[in-house]
Write a protein that holds these residues in place. Structure first.
Motif, mmCIF file in Angstrom:
data_model
loop_
_atom_site.group_PDB
_atom_site.id
_atom_site.type_symbol
_atom_site.label_atom_id
_atom_site.label_comp_id
_atom_site.label_asym_id
_atom_site.label_seq_id
_atom_site.Cartn_x
_atom_site.Cartn_y
_atom_site.Cartn_z
ATOM 1 N N TYR A 1 0.813 -1.215 0.000
ATOM 2 C CA TYR A 1 0.000 0.000 0.000
ATOM 3 C C TYR A 1 0.848 1.269 0.000
ATOM 4 C CZ TYR A 1 -4.174 -2.830 0.366
ATOM 5 O OH TYR A 1 -5.190 -3.720 0.080
ATOM 6 N N GLU A 2 1.216 1.784 1.158
ATOM 7 C CA GLU A 2 1.958 3.049 1.186
ATOM 8 C C GLU A 2 3.261 2.979 0.402
ATOM 9 O OE1 GLU A 2 1.256 5.581 5.061
ATOM 10 O OE2 GLU A 2 1.841 3.537 5.598
ATOM 11 N N GLY A 3 3.970 1.868 0.501
ATOM 12 C CA GLY A 3 5.254 1.731 -0.179
ATOM 13 C C GLY A 3 5.152 1.815 -1.687
ATOM 14 N N GLN A 4 3.975 1.487 -2.225
ATOM 15 C CA GLN A 4 3.778 1.541 -3.670
ATOM 16 C C GLN A 4 2.921 2.736 -4.094
ATOM 17 O OE1 GLN A 4 2.831 -2.183 -5.562
ATOM 18 N NE2 GLN A 4 4.056 -3.383 -4.130
ATOM 19 N N LYS B 1 1.835 11.540 -5.118
ATOM 20 C CA LYS B 1 2.002 10.191 -5.644
ATOM 21 C C LYS B 1 2.397 10.240 -7.118
ATOM 22 C CE LYS B 1 -0.759 6.361 -7.367
ATOM 23 N NZ LYS B 1 -2.032 5.618 -7.307
ATOM 24 N N LEU B 2 1.688 11.006 -7.925
ATOM 25 C CA LEU B 2 1.961 11.061 -9.359
ATOM 26 C C LEU B 2 3.342 11.644 -9.640
ATOM 27 C CD1 LEU B 2 -1.533 12.169 -10.698
ATOM 28 C CD2 LEU B 2 -0.474 9.901 -10.877
ATOM 29 N N GLU B 3 3.750 12.630 -8.844
ATOM 30 C CA GLU B 3 5.078 13.214 -9.027
ATOM 31 C C GLU B 3 6.163 12.181 -8.731
ATOM 32 O OE1 GLU B 3 8.815 14.973 -8.006
ATOM 33 O OE2 GLU B 3 7.450 14.155 -6.481
ATOM 34 N N TYR B 4 5.954 11.372 -7.695
ATOM 35 C CA TYR B 4 6.906 10.310 -7.351
ATOM 36 C C TYR B 4 6.981 9.255 -8.453
ATOM 37 C CZ TYR B 4 8.843 6.262 -4.893
ATOM 38 O OH TYR B 4 9.602 5.170 -4.530
ATOM 39 N N LEU B 5 5.833 8.846 -8.961
ATOM 40 C CA LEU B 5 5.823 7.837 -10.017
ATOM 41 C C LEU B 5 6.453 8.361 -11.304
ATOM 42 C CD1 LEU B 5 2.309 6.188 -9.499
ATOM 43 C CD2 LEU B 5 4.554 5.349 -8.752
ATOM 44 N N ARG B 6 6.299 9.657 -11.572
ATOM 45 C CA ARG B 6 6.977 10.248 -12.737
ATOM 46 C C ARG B 6 8.494 10.156 -12.588
ATOM 47 N NH1 ARG B 6 2.539 13.976 -12.998
ATOM 48 N NH2 ARG B 6 3.530 15.318 -11.429
ATOM 49 N N ARG B 7 8.984 10.433 -11.375
ATOM 50 C CA ARG B 7 10.416 10.340 -11.132
ATOM 51 C C ARG B 7 10.907 8.895 -11.245
ATOM 52 N NH1 ARG B 7 12.084 11.422 -6.252
ATOM 53 N NH2 ARG B 7 10.107 11.817 -5.188
ATOM 54 N N ALA B 8 10.089 7.960 -10.792
ATOM 55 C CA ALA B 8 10.448 6.547 -10.917
ATOM 56 C C ALA B 8 10.557 6.147 -12.382
ATOM 57 C CB ALA B 8 9.410 5.684 -10.202
ATOM 58 N N TYR B 9 9.593 6.571 -13.190
ATOM 59 C CA TYR B 9 9.619 6.246 -14.617
ATOM 60 C C TYR B 9 10.862 6.846 -15.282
ATOM 61 C CZ TYR B 9 8.111 5.597 -19.423
ATOM 62 O OH TYR B 9 8.052 5.216 -20.757
ATOM 63 N N ILE C 1 6.513 -2.397 -10.433
ATOM 64 C CA ILE C 1 6.702 -2.316 -8.982
ATOM 65 C C ILE C 1 6.165 -3.592 -8.346
ATOM 66 C CG2 ILE C 1 6.202 -0.965 -6.905
ATOM 67 C CD1 ILE C 1 5.535 1.412 -8.728
ATOM 68 N N GLU C 2 6.943 -4.162 -7.434
ATOM 69 C CA GLU C 2 6.510 -5.349 -6.706
ATOM 70 C C GLU C 2 7.251 -5.434 -5.387
ATOM 71 O OE1 GLU C 2 9.719 -6.208 -6.755
ATOM 72 O OE2 GLU C 2 9.467 -8.291 -7.394
ATOM 73 N N MET C 3 7.350 -6.622 -4.769
ATOM 74 C CA MET C 3 7.848 -6.694 -3.396
ATOM 75 C C MET C 3 8.899 -7.775 -3.134
ATOM 76 S SD MET C 3 4.396 -5.990 -1.184
ATOM 77 C CE MET C 3 3.497 -7.356 -1.933
ATOM 78 N N GLU C 4 9.516 -8.329 -4.189
ATOM 79 C CA GLU C 4 10.478 -9.412 -3.961
ATOM 80 C C GLU C 4 11.791 -9.294 -4.729
ATOM 81 O OE1 GLU C 4 6.347 -10.658 -3.298
ATOM 82 O OE2 GLU C 4 7.273 -10.406 -5.269
ATOM 83 N N SER C 5 11.846 -8.471 -5.771
ATOM 84 C CA SER C 5 12.944 -8.551 -6.736
ATOM 85 C C SER C 5 14.320 -8.261 -6.155
ATOM 86 C CB SER C 5 12.684 -7.612 -7.915
ATOM 87 O OG SER C 5 12.530 -6.275 -7.471
#
Length: 258
Positions: A199-202, A217-225, A232-236
């Motif tokens: 939840y919060e982590g993603q 949130k959208l600004e963070y995801l833009r920076r990630a892209y 995005i997931e939880m094991e890699s």
């Protein structure tokens, strides 16, 4: 030599190595006879999915008799499920870094005790995509953390140990080439961001807690892209770190559902 490595001198001093969560052990089972010819290991979160994958591999390899099912090798444990189809192992790892880490420690020891050579391990499943078409498959070149850095931080006693999270780039290119024969699933290579929760982590807005706005949130995801993240997931990160340290040729392939 192609052998699966373990980097733990204490194992040599043990009379028996019990793989608790797999319901296997070096004294109770003949691991070389059971697993010595394994060449491929596919891991995924759900036991039911990994059972279905093993059944699929049985059919693809021409191993399944009419009505024959696959048996859960770890049936004595309720933690993970493991199935075999010829030279292929199919194993569930649960959800999140702690769960996959426990499974991988015991899986790697299993492959080591079985004297397996030249093993390829591929993580399959689903993830949240970032800026890509729904139904796309992301092949991970590098797992990154929530700051978009290629690292996995593991607390060992009271030390923070940082480990590399690069995966096998030749295997990634080989998988991408294979994907050209499956036009129904657009496939690409990119970074995978590994988080510690769903939840919060993603950046989800629908958890029991949320301390940020949709704009943030959208600004963070833009920076990630922009940093190269495509899913995005939880094991890699744990997967990449453990495979790399133990000499396993590893890769992660995740389907973006939504």
């Amino acid at each position: 030599s192609g052998l699966v490595l373990v980097k733990n001198p204490h194992l040599d001093l043990m009379e028996e190595d019990v793989l608790y969560h797999l319901d296997l052990g070096t004294k109770t089972h003949n691991l070389p006879a059971m697993f010595g010819d394994i060449k491929f290991v596919c891991v995924g979160g759900s036991p039911n999915r990994m059972r279905a994958f093993a059944q699929f591999m049985q059919r693809e390899l021409g191993l399944a008799a009419a009505g024959e099912d696959v048996a859960d090798i770890c049936a004595g444990s309720d933690r993970y499920a493991m199935y075999r189809a010829g030279p292929v192992l199919s194993i569930s790892h649960g959800m999140g870094i702690p769960s996959i880490s426990i499974m991988l420690h015991e899986l790697i020891k299993l492959l080591h005790h079985a004297k397996c050579r030249d093993v390829t391990i591929i993580r399959i499943g689903t993830s949240g995509g970032l800026g890509i078409e729904a139904g796309s498959v992301v092949i991970t070149d590098t797992a990154v953390d929530s700051s978009f850095q290629p690292r996995f931080e593991q607390v060992v006693l009271d030390d923070v140990v940082v480990r590399s999270t690069e995966l096998d780039k030749d295997l990634a290119e080989e998988l991408l080439a294979c994907s050209q024969d499956i036009p129904d699933f657009p496939t690409l290579i990119g970074h995978t961001m590994c988080t510690y929760d769903f939840y919060e982590g993603q950046g989800r807005l629908d958890g029991a807690l949320c301390s940020f706005s949709s704009e943030k949130k959208l600004e963070y995801l833009r920076r990630a892209y922009e940093a190269g993240v495509r899913n995005i997931e939880m094991e890699s990160s744990a997967f990449a770190a453990l495979c790399g340290l133990c000499g396993l040729k590893g890769e992660s392939c995740r389907l973006h559902l939504l």
